[in-house]
Design a protein around this motif. Sequence first.
Motif, PDB file in Angstrom:
ATOM      1  N   UNK A  12       0.887  -0.905   0.224  1.00 28.74           N
ATOM      2  CA  UNK A  12       0.404   0.569  -0.010  1.00 28.74           C
ATOM      3  C   UNK A  12       0.675   1.212   0.100  1.00 28.74           C
ATOM      4  N   UNK A  13       1.804   0.885   0.410  1.00 27.37           N
ATOM      5  CA  UNK A  13       2.740   2.307   0.923  1.00 27.37           C
ATOM      6  C   UNK A  13       3.741   3.071  -0.487  1.00 27.37           C
ATOM      7  N   UNK A  20       8.885   7.420  -1.688  1.00 27.72           N
ATOM      8  CA  UNK A  20       9.377   7.532  -0.483  1.00 27.72           C
ATOM      9  C   UNK A  20      10.216   7.016  -0.428  1.00 27.72           C
ATOM     10  N   UNK A  21      11.795   7.455   0.454  1.00 30.42           N
ATOM     11  CA  UNK A  21      12.849   6.371   1.101  1.00 30.42           C
ATOM     12  C   UNK A  21      12.528   5.385   1.829  1.00 30.42           C
ATOM     13  N   UNK A  22      13.308   4.043   1.670  1.00 27.16           N
ATOM     14  CA  UNK A  22      13.306   2.947   2.585  1.00 27.16           C
ATOM     15  C   UNK A  22      12.858   3.487   4.134  1.00 27.16           C
ATOM     16  N   UNK A  23      14.069   3.913   3.963  1.00 26.88           N
ATOM     17  CA  UNK A  23      14.192   4.201   5.922  1.00 26.88           C
ATOM     18  C   UNK A  23      12.711   5.028   6.338  1.00 26.88           C
ATOM     19  N   UNK A  24      12.169   5.343   4.974  1.00 28.33           N
ATOM     20  CA  UNK A  24      10.861   6.044   5.371  1.00 28.33           C
ATOM     21  C   UNK A  24      10.049   5.143   5.916  1.00 28.33           C
ATOM     22  N   UNK A  52       9.579  -0.543 -10.468  1.00 29.91           N
ATOM     23  CA  UNK A  52       9.782   0.459  -9.279  1.00 29.91           C
ATOM     24  C   UNK A  52       9.492   2.228  -9.969  1.00 29.91           C
ATOM     25  N   UNK A  53       9.437   1.619 -11.388  1.00 31.55           N
ATOM     26  CA  UNK A  53       9.660   2.942 -12.423  1.00 31.55           C
ATOM     27  C   UNK A  53       7.755   4.280 -12.216  1.00 31.55           C
ATOM     28  N   UNK A  54       8.590   5.417 -12.642  1.00 39.18           N
ATOM     29  CA  UNK A  54       7.271   6.108 -13.001  1.00 39.18           C
ATOM     30  C   UNK A  54       6.433   5.538 -13.872  1.00 39.18           C
TER      31      UNK A  54
END
Length: 158
Positions: A12-13, A20-24, A52-54
């Motif tokens: 979902x995220x 968003x970054x993996x850390x976030x 993971x592209x646009x």
Amino acid sequence: MAVDELDTRILRLLLEQPRTSVREYARTLGVARGTLQARLDRLERDGVITGMGPSLSPAALGHPVLAFVHIEVTQGHLDEVGDALAAVPEIIEAFSITGGGDLLTRVVARDNAHLEDVIQSLISMPGVVRTRTEVALRERVPHRVLPLVESIGRTPNG
């Protein structure tokens, strides 16, 4: 592959906040960064996450006309026609199908005249018997997978 509740939250995220970054993501989900990365790696390895592209808009790229072209192929020539379709930039998807025709393509064009030119090029391909075209008037449900992900996440057995 089983998709559990954490996988569903991760997916979902990714869909709702793709930049968003993996850390976030880890912070938002309340899991360790290593745990999140391991889950992402597994989801990619298992083919759940395929890119993971646009997401790009053909209309914004000057191709607002969308059509679905059914293609009937001479028996035994499906692979050759499929390979030839891959060389046509206006074909953004192609599927082997059952029912009326052998292939279903999603075609974009600058205008109706351009669409006709693309269709004429398809008809002239060796192995193509005939085509049938349906022009999309308006998108009613955009491409989406989040409702499916959420429904799988709610199912006890995935």
